[in-house]
Design a protein around this motif. Structure first.
Motif, PDB file in Angstrom:
ATOM      1  N   GLY A  24      58.952  29.133  38.779  1.00 53.16           N
ATOM      2  CA  GLY A  24      58.024  28.109  38.336  1.00 53.16           C
ATOM      3  C   GLY A  24      56.517  28.375  38.891  1.00 53.16           C
ATOM      4  N   HIS A  25      56.230  29.138  39.673  1.00 52.82           N
ATOM      5  CA  HIS A  25      54.858  29.142  40.079  1.00 52.82           C
ATOM      6  C   HIS A  25      54.606  30.797  40.085  1.00 52.82           C
ATOM      7  CE1 HIS A  25      56.170  25.381  41.761  1.00 52.82           C
ATOM      8  NE2 HIS A  25      54.856  25.086  41.561  1.00 52.82           N
ATOM      9  N   GLY A  26      53.391  31.107  39.858  1.00 48.37           N
ATOM     10  CA  GLY A  26      52.871  32.461  39.840  1.00 48.37           C
ATOM     11  C   GLY A  26      51.600  32.498  39.058  1.00 48.37           C
ATOM     12  N   VAL A  27      50.626  33.399  39.588  1.00 38.95           N
ATOM     13  CA  VAL A  27      49.556  33.625  38.686  1.00 38.95           C
ATOM     14  C   VAL A  27      49.633  34.917  37.872  1.00 38.95           C
ATOM     15  CG1 VAL A  27      46.990  34.498  38.948  1.00 38.95           C
ATOM     16  CG2 VAL A  27      48.124  32.948  40.786  1.00 38.95           C
ATOM     17  N   LEU A  28      49.379  34.572  36.580  1.00 38.27           N
ATOM     18  CA  LEU A  28      49.596  35.753  35.650  1.00 38.27           C
ATOM     19  C   LEU A  28      48.305  36.399  35.343  1.00 38.27           C
ATOM     20  CD1 LEU A  28      51.927  33.290  34.649  1.00 38.27           C
ATOM     21  CD2 LEU A  28      51.769  34.568  32.486  1.00 38.27           C
ATOM     22  N   LEU A  29      47.029  35.964  35.495  1.00 40.02           N
ATOM     23  CA  LEU A  29      45.729  36.610  35.344  1.00 40.02           C
ATOM     24  C   LEU A  29      44.792  35.936  36.066  1.00 40.02           C
ATOM     25  CD1 LEU A  29      43.328  35.500  33.087  1.00 40.02           C
ATOM     26  CD2 LEU A  29      45.323  36.191  31.411  1.00 40.02           C
ATOM     27  N   HIS A  30      43.895  36.728  36.524  1.00 41.69           N
ATOM     28  CA  HIS A  30      42.707  36.136  37.359  1.00 41.69           C
ATOM     29  C   HIS A  30      41.583  37.040  37.361  1.00 41.69           C
ATOM     30  CE1 HIS A  30      40.563  33.501  40.436  1.00 41.69           C
ATOM     31  NE2 HIS A  30      40.442  34.631  40.977  1.00 41.69           N
ATOM     32  N   GLY A  31      40.371  36.369  36.986  1.00 41.93           N
ATOM     33  CA  GLY A  31      39.158  37.096  37.200  1.00 41.93           C
ATOM     34  C   GLY A  31      37.888  35.964  37.591  1.00 41.93           C
ATOM     35  N   GLU A  32      37.181  36.725  38.232  1.00 42.15           N
ATOM     36  CA  GLU A  32      35.925  35.722  38.822  1.00 42.15           C
ATOM     37  C   GLU A  32      34.515  36.739  39.072  1.00 42.15           C
ATOM     38  OE1 GLU A  32      36.182  35.071  43.796  1.00 42.15           O
ATOM     39  OE2 GLU A  32      38.042  34.530  42.468  1.00 42.15           O
ATOM     40  N   GLY A  33      33.574  35.744  39.041  1.00 36.08           N
ATOM     41  CA  GLY A  33      32.152  36.466  39.297  1.00 36.08           C
ATOM     42  C   GLY A  33      31.594  35.993  40.733  1.00 36.08           C
ATOM     43  N   GLN A  34      30.393  36.476  41.168  1.00 33.17           N
ATOM     44  CA  GLN A  34      29.801  36.102  42.259  1.00 33.17           C
ATOM     45  C   GLN A  34      29.053  34.726  42.092  1.00 33.17           C
ATOM     46  OE1 GLN A  34      27.217  39.349  43.367  1.00 33.17           O
ATOM     47  NE2 GLN A  34      28.992  40.757  43.998  1.00 33.17           N
ATOM     48  N   GLN A  35      28.773  34.509  40.547  1.00 31.39           N
ATOM     49  CA  GLN A  35      28.303  33.173  40.617  1.00 31.39           C
ATOM     50  C   GLN A  35      28.897  31.828  40.289  1.00 31.39           C
ATOM     51  OE1 GLN A  35      25.522  33.767  37.113  1.00 31.39           O
ATOM     52  NE2 GLN A  35      24.131  35.111  38.287  1.00 31.39           N
ATOM     53  N   GLY A  36      30.245  32.111  40.821  1.00 33.26           N
ATOM     54  CA  GLY A  36      31.324  31.073  40.686  1.00 33.26           C
ATOM     55  C   GLY A  36      32.047  30.940  39.390  1.00 33.26           C
ATOM     56  N   ASP A  37      31.796  31.780  38.212  1.00 33.49           N
ATOM     57  CA  ASP A  37      32.569  32.040  37.266  1.00 33.49           C
ATOM     58  C   ASP A  37      33.969  32.699  37.203  1.00 33.49           C
ATOM     59  OD1 ASP A  37      30.046  31.375  36.261  1.00 33.49           O
ATOM     60  OD2 ASP A  37      30.016  32.390  34.813  1.00 33.49           O
ATOM     61  N   TYR A  38      34.723  31.854  36.630  1.00 29.34           N
ATOM     62  CA  TYR A  38      36.180  32.409  36.620  1.00 29.34           C
ATOM     63  C   TYR A  38      37.154  31.894  35.585  1.00 29.34           C
ATOM     64  CZ  TYR A  38      36.992  27.759  38.368  1.00 29.34           C
ATOM     65  OH  TYR A  38      37.238  26.267  38.608  1.00 29.34           O
ATOM     66  N   ILE A  39      38.195  32.796  35.386  1.00 23.69           N
ATOM     67  CA  ILE A  39      39.049  32.688  34.409  1.00 23.69           C
ATOM     68  C   ILE A  39      40.506  32.799  34.918  1.00 23.69           C
ATOM     69  CG2 ILE A  39      39.147  34.709  33.373  1.00 23.69           C
ATOM     70  CD1 ILE A  39      39.971  33.456  30.649  1.00 23.69           C
ATOM     71  N   SER A  40      41.420  31.954  34.930  1.00 21.91           N
ATOM     72  CA  SER A  40      42.757  31.955  35.660  1.00 21.91           C
ATOM     73  C   SER A  40      43.613  31.522  34.737  1.00 21.91           C
ATOM     74  CB  SER A  40      42.728  31.136  37.194  1.00 21.91           C
ATOM     75  OG  SER A  40      44.056  31.497  37.480  1.00 21.91           O
TER      76      SER A  40
END
Length: 1318
Positions: free
Chosen positions: A218-234
């Motif tokens: 029921g839990h788990g990260v499928l994808l993750h990306g982030e930047g130094q300026q605080g941007d991210y997608i998860s």
């Protein structure tokens, strides 16, 4: 880029992405026969009836063997299974009965699986779908799947079969090959995809990410990306739901927060494949899970996703672990991972990405180790255990939506043990009957009916019992057992239906179980399936068919979804909407509609788009001279001082209306006219810097457009109202404030171009100099007229109709309209599909019908009115259909409702145009229809009627603007061919409520009107307040209005006397000298409060009009046409007129304590003369006496009362008082000499006067003709052709001519439209 262009671009971008897949699919049709080419061994069945009936013969249109498959038993545990050899994409299935026999399958379900285990039922419309099969042995029934499935194994499960024979099947599966790279994730490995070795940071304006996943976690990260300026997608699983988190950037001060999180799906830990598609263009995102798309817009004001150099799949990279907050990596399988066009799974195969974190990278998906069991309300599973043991141990995992249900039941040697759910908690009941009854109850957990997997472990050994929920040893409940137990050896799970002296307390369990342990041993459920151990009934093995009926949420407008195993319900409290799915607004759509229903003016909630997405808003509804105004206030106080200059020396004032831009547009677009008052009060502060300078001050309206004109002027004219009217303080300037004087000046006026309204910002630029001051006032946005509510069309022929685009409402739709007719039947509207349809019609003189078909068979709702509907009056029809029910109501009082079937089609699929009136040869509606709304959107009947023969725009005689033709408070009543005025609540009668109702009173005549003790009167002249609201139910009045007219030559007299059950009273009397006196006695004073009007003798035989109104202590009095005079009750006086009892006209005849002054001075001999137009708070006592209605009124008349309107005749002499009237002479001191000479001279000159008069008339006529001819000649001599609008000649200047003539001036003169951000 304008907003419309941006949205169009986004739409085309997203459509182009979708069309890539559609185009590729269309290029290769997926319609191959998948079952027919397979060998005999690919078909298996639950059993075989006899040789020749094997599953391998169950191929469509084949006659081998006995012509198809038939099982031994005829029950719901039989199945036919097809192994497609590998995973295939399936788009359709077909069935046929056994060849040349009486064996066929009437209904069946479809299951599918990748591994031949953990089966998944085919779902459609939120239910386990039941397919219609065959009714004979040769016919083929094919079903196109609403959505394609990917599976290797397909299983047909018959539910109903031939009554003449047996169960029989031949099948075909249609589809095509499916291939995809699969990657298995073990919770340790993470795939890191680096964008470029040369670039450290990537900015993305668009993103397209797609993948499929399968998991039992029921839990788990499928994808993750982030930047130094605080941007991210998860993208992450949380409690078996998918959460997409995006942040395109927040500013350093934190005032702009970019974090956005959206949740989708549920029960995603079912170990089945789920597809995900994320499409982003700037801040617009489409988040699609299993073909359900959820569009949203990210927070903040940034458009790019600034990532560093990689994006990871399956978890977070090791460098991010310390800051991840303990987030779990993904455990399961993924396939088809595509990131912005790059096939990640293919790159993994080719070792083009970093997979170093994997201990053992595999490209296959392992089989599920779980063996779920699916229970319904009549299911049970029996398993064996150890008997005669002093230890009981049972554990299991379950998931359900029901708060109650039986989990385990077992009989002891002496007693029973029962484990169940009660109110979302696990309860254990142990009853030991050895020697004496010993009962033990323990419970643990809460909210365990949330659809998640939960574990239960019960241990009973020696002298105690322990209950553990979800493996939490810290919360284990332990209790003592005074007597040692002895097990019976048989355990029932999910239900118990055998007769016993101690039946279970809980009803059957509905849900799923797995990992069942008895005596610490995992139960072999495959052996149960094969009949080797235990037994079961109505259980589906190796399948968990739990459905989350609240995802997606079918409750609209923020309604909360609550569900059980079988259904869902919506909680609409606090949403402003009602109905089974919170679809229909509880508010009217406009002020016009609110007041039309008889509501009092004031603050009201309105919902401009009805069932549309916009929320309701609070407005003020006002009624002024028959016109309804809608007002929306802002937060700017009147005369707000301009302060707080910015670095450029400007002050910015932002206005808040507590509503969105869309709500503003909804209010103004449906109005005929809108206005907003704006005022600039100044001292040495210039406004527009007229005539030619750059404006110092401007305002920003709707759509963030900057406007340089001011109130009283118009677009493109840089002037104030005084410049238009040419009366500014300085002739050199076009605004008073532009004169830059030290005295306070003001420029004010109305902004009337509704496309620019309301004012959202004001920028003031000339207050920074020494001595400069300015104050701003912006009034509420005010709009009048309602184009939608009165939008009407007349159908003058039974064959006439209007057509509109097809109704859009697959899962929910509402239709409402008003109609009036003199016909007995006819179709109002109809929309057709292939089999689906929707229709509303007048079926009989008093019956309205609403019928539709969404594929489950026709449904018809009817409402019967107790009175005829062909009465030429307006009636309202409201129809709604949603996932839960269909509802039809008439005039808001008569209603019929029908629940939707528990399982079946729910989507209404229509393709034809929507016809209003006649359709398909049926007799159409004949009459008028208005305010036709579909899903809150008004259809423009008038516009379509102008170009359609047989239909005319509008309805003659409809009561626009609340019956401006009905006077004196009369109510306009709609009729088919006109209208009538209801004067029952006025003191008037006649066609337009303009005829006075009055009477002549002889000496001693009186009229008495008694108010009933219960709320409201019994007569037709119902007492109503100033706005039509009944006031007589109130025991203590704080305001009243008394209006009447009279004429008399006798004084003294009592004109009107209003008594009470206390000593409070109101009286209007004529004193001995003919002057008027008003007497108020409300308590608190030793003597009544009197108002003496000594300036005139009212007993002069002429008609006079009196209006006395009071609110609290303030009394307003108006006589005839004189100005209103205001008086104030003393502070010691009470303000409540308590318990109003009776109205007396002409004389008082009442028992009890009465003011002796009234009786002694004014009551004898009584009023002699005429009274008319008598009303008190809407009660018309004199009319009730002279115009008796069908119901007996509480009014009596004593003496001779003759109908007459002499008290209301117009004045025949000057209304001025004698002291101020130069023609008024005091007859007491006047001398009129009798002159015979003068009389004789008049006789002699009589003939001469007649002749002179004739000559004078002829001369005047000749002069008039001459003047007309001269004027006509000069007018044509100087005329010229012009395109100026009519009415311009009456204006003072060209600017005024434009504004006066064309309030829609924005169509011809427009300033440049630019977005203006402050």
């Amino acid at each position: 880029m304008p907003l419309g262009s941006r949205l169009t671009f986004v739409f085309l971008f997203l459509c182009s992405i979708s069309n890539i897949d559609l185009a590729s699919t269309a290029s290769r049709k997926c319609e191959d026969s998948l079952a027919t080419p397979l060998p005999y061994s690919s078909f298996t069945g639950s059993s075989v009836y006899a040789t020749g009936y094997g599953a391998g013969y169950a191929k469509l249109n084949r006659r081998g063997g006995s012509g198809g498959w038939s099982p031994v038993d005829a029950d719901r545990y039989q199945w036919l299974q097809v192994d497609l050899g590998s995973r295939k994409k399936v788009v359709a299935v077909a069935t046929q009965g056994r060849y040349s026999s009486a064996d066929w399958t009437r209904r069946y379900r479809l299951l599918y699986s990748d591994t031949g285990k953990n089966w998944r039922p085919f779902l459609q419309d939120g239910n386990i779908w039941t397919f219609e099969g065959n009714s004979d042995s040769e016919g083929v029934t094919r079903h196109e799947l609403l959505r394609s499935i990917v599976a290797r194994y397909v299983r047909f499960v018959p539910l109903q079969w031939s009554q003449e024979g047996r169960m029989g099947l031949r099948v075909e599966v249609y589809g095509c090959a499916y291939w995809s790279d699969v990657v298995s994730f073990d919770g340790q490995g993470v795939i890191s995809y680096r964008f470029s070795s040369k670039t450290k940071k990537i900015k993305f304006l668009t993103d397209v990410i797609s993948l499929k996943f399968r998991t039992s976690a029921g839990h788990g990260v499928l994808l993750h990306g982030e930047g130094q300026q605080g941007d991210y997608i998860s993208l992450e699983l949380q409690r078996a739901r998918l959460v997409l988190s995006i942040n395109l950037g927040s500013n350093q001060y934190g005032s702009i927060q970019g974090h956005t999180a959206v949740t989708s799906g549920s029960l995603l830990d079912d170990d089945h494949w789920h597809s995900v598609l994320i499409q982003r263009y700037r801040r617009n995102v489409n988040f699609t899970l299993d073909q359900h798309t959820q569009p949203f817009r990210t927070n903040g004001e940034f458009d790019h996703l600034d990532l560093d150099y990689e994006i990871s799949f399956g978890g977070l990279p090791a460098s991010n672990k310390p800051s991840s907050g303990g987030r779990d990596n993904f455990v399961g399988c993924m396939e088809g991972i595509v990131y912005n066009g790059d096939n990640i799974t293919s790159l993994i195969h080719r070792k083009k990405v970093d997979t170093s974190s994997f201990r053992n990278l595999t490209f296959s998906c392992s089989e599920s180790r779980s063996f779920p069991v699916f229970f319904n309300s009549s299911s049970f599973l029996q398993l064996p255990g150890q008997g005669d043991s002093d230890t009981l141990s049972v554990s299991l995992s379950f998931r359900t939506w029901n708060p109650s249900g039986l989990l385990v039941y077992t009989a002891l040697a002496d007693g029973v043990v029962e484990v169940g759910l009660a109110d979302g908690k696990v309860t254990v009941y142990i009853n030991v009957t050895q020697r004496k009854n010993t009962r033990i109850d323990i419970s643990s957990g809460s909210n365990l009916n949330d659809g998640q997997w939960h574990t239960v472990h019960l241990n009973a050994l020696e002298n105690y019992a322990m209950l553990t929920i979800d493996g939490d040893e810290a919360s284990t409940v332990r209790t003592a057992i005074p007597i040692q137990i002895t097990t019976g050896g048989t355990y029932y799970f999910g239900g118990y239906f055998l007769r016993t002296n101690t039946p279970p307390l809980q009803r059957s369990f509905q849900g799923c179980m797995q990992m069942i342990h008895v005596d610490d041993q995992l139960a072999d459920l495959r052996a149960v399936e094969q009949g080797l151990i235990g037994m079961f009934q109505n259980v589906s093995l190796d399948m968990c068919a739990i459905i989350d009926r609240c995802v997606p949420n079918q409750c609209e407008h923020g309604g909360r979804c609550s569900q059980t195993w079988d259904s869902f319900s919506c909680i609409c409290n606090g949403t402003g909407y009602r109905g089974a799915t919170c679809h229909t607004s509880v508010y009217q759509q406009s002020c016009e509609e609110v007041l039309h229903l008889g509501r009092a003016p004031g603050g009201h909630w309105v919902d401009p788009d009805g069932s549309g997405p916009l929320q309701a808003l609070r407005v003020s509804c006002d009624l002024t001279e028959g016109t309804v105004w809608t007002s929306v206030k802002n937060n700017l106080s009147p005369q707000t001082a301009v302060t707080a200059l910015d670095q450029e020396g400007k002050a910015v004032l932002r206005l808040d209306y507590n509503m969105s831009t869309q709500q503003v547009y909804a209010v103004t677009s449906g109005a005929d006219y809108c206005e907003q008052h704006i005022a600039y009060t100044c001292r040495m502060s210039r406004l527009l810097n007229s005539p030619d300078g750059e404006p110092y001050t401007w305002w920003v309206g709707r759509a963030n457009e900057k406007h340089l004109y001011w109130g009283g002027s118009g677009p493109g004219i840089q002037k104030c109202a005084c410049g238009i009217e040419r009366n500014c303080t300085s002739a050199k300037h076009q605004c008073n404030c532009d004169a830059d004087q030290r005295q306070w000046r003001e420029d004010a006026g109305l902004l009337v171009y509704k496309d620019h309204l309301p004012v959202s910002q004001l920028v003031v630029g000339d207050t920074g100099r020494a001595g400069s001051e300015a104050k701003l006032t912006v009034g509420p946005l005010r709009c009048r007229g309602d184009r939608d509510f009165w939008n009407a069309a007349s159908f003058i022929s039974p064959a006439s109709y209007l057509h509109f685009p097809s109704l859009k409402g697959e899962t929910s739709a509402d239709i409402s309209f008003y109609f009036k007719t003199s016909s007995t039947y006819g179709v109002f509207l109809e929309n057709l599909g292939t089999t689906d349809f929707i229709r509303i019609e007048l079926k009989a003189t008093s019956v309205i019908s609403f019928s539709f078909d969404v594929g489950n068979g026709g449904v018809e709702l009817t409402v019967r009115s107790p009175s005829r509907l062909d009465d030429g009056r307006w009636h309202r029809v409201e129809a709604e259909r949603n996932l839960k029910e269909a509802v039809l109501s008439l005039d808001g009082r008569y209603r019929d409702a029908r629940p939707a079937p528990a399982q079946g089609h729910i989507r209404l699929e229509l393709f034809s145009q929507l016809y209003i009136g006649a359709s398909g040869g049926q007799r159409g509606f004949l009459g008028c229809m208005r305010a036709l709304r579909l899903n809150g959107v008004t259809l423009d009947l008038e516009e379509r009627a102008r170009v359609t023969p047989g239909v005319k725009p509008g309805c003659q005689g409809h009561c626009n603007h609340f019956g401006v033709h009905c006077r004196n408070g009369g109510v306009c009543v709609e009729q088919y061919d006109g209208y009538s005025c209801d004067c029952s609540h006025t003191a008037y009668d006649g066609r337009f409520c303009t005829n006075d109702v009055g009477g002549y009173f002889e000496s001693g005549t009186l009229v008495r009107y008694d108010f009933p003790s219960e709320a409201g009167p019994a007569s037709g002249a119902a007492p109503r307040g100033p706005q039509g609201s009944a006031l007589l139910g109130e025991t203590n009045l704080t305001r009243e209005e008394l209006v009447f007219s009279f004429s008399t030559s006798n004084a003294p007299a009592i004109l009107v006397y209003v008594s009470s059950k206390t000593q409070d009273y109101l009286a209007v009397v004529l004193r001995n000298n003919g002057t008027l006196q008003v007497r108020y006695s409300l308590g608190g004073l030793t003597e009544p409060y009197t108002i003496d009007l000594d300036h005139r003798n009212m007993a002069n035989g002429q008609p006079h009009h009196v209006n006395v109104s009071r609110e609290q202590r303030s009394i307003h009095l108006q006589l005839d046409h004189y100005p209103v005079t205001t008086y104030t009750l003393p502070d010691a006086s009470d303000t409540h007129f308590n318990l109003v009892k009776t109205i007396f006209l002409g004389k008082v005849f009442e028992t009890g304590e009465i003011d002796p002054v009234l009786i002694d001075r004014y009551n004898t001999p009584g009023f002699v003369g005429c009274l008319s137009r008598v009303t008190l708070n809407g009660v018309a006592p004199l009319k009730a006496a002279l115009r008796p209605g069908p119901a007996a009124a509480p009014v009596t008349a004593h003496g001779i009362l003759v109908p007459s309107n002499c008290g209301a005749q117009p004045l025949t002499i000057s209304p001025l008082g004698a002291a101020h009237d130069p023609w008024q002479m005091d007859t007491a001191g006047a001398v009129f000499p009798y002159n015979n000479e003068m009389i004789s001279r008049e006789k002699l000159d009589h003939n001469s006067a007649v002749i002179g008069g004739i000559v004078a008339v002829v001369v005047c006529l000749a002069l008039g003709v001459l003047v007309f001819l001269v004027r006509h000649m000069f007018r044509h001599k100087g005329s010229y052709h012009t395109n100026e609008a009519k009415g311009a000649e009456s204006a003072d200047c060209a600017d005024a001519a434009i504004i006066v003539n064309d309030p829609a001036f924005t169509e011809t003169i427009e300033e440049s439209k630019k977005e203006w951000f402050i």
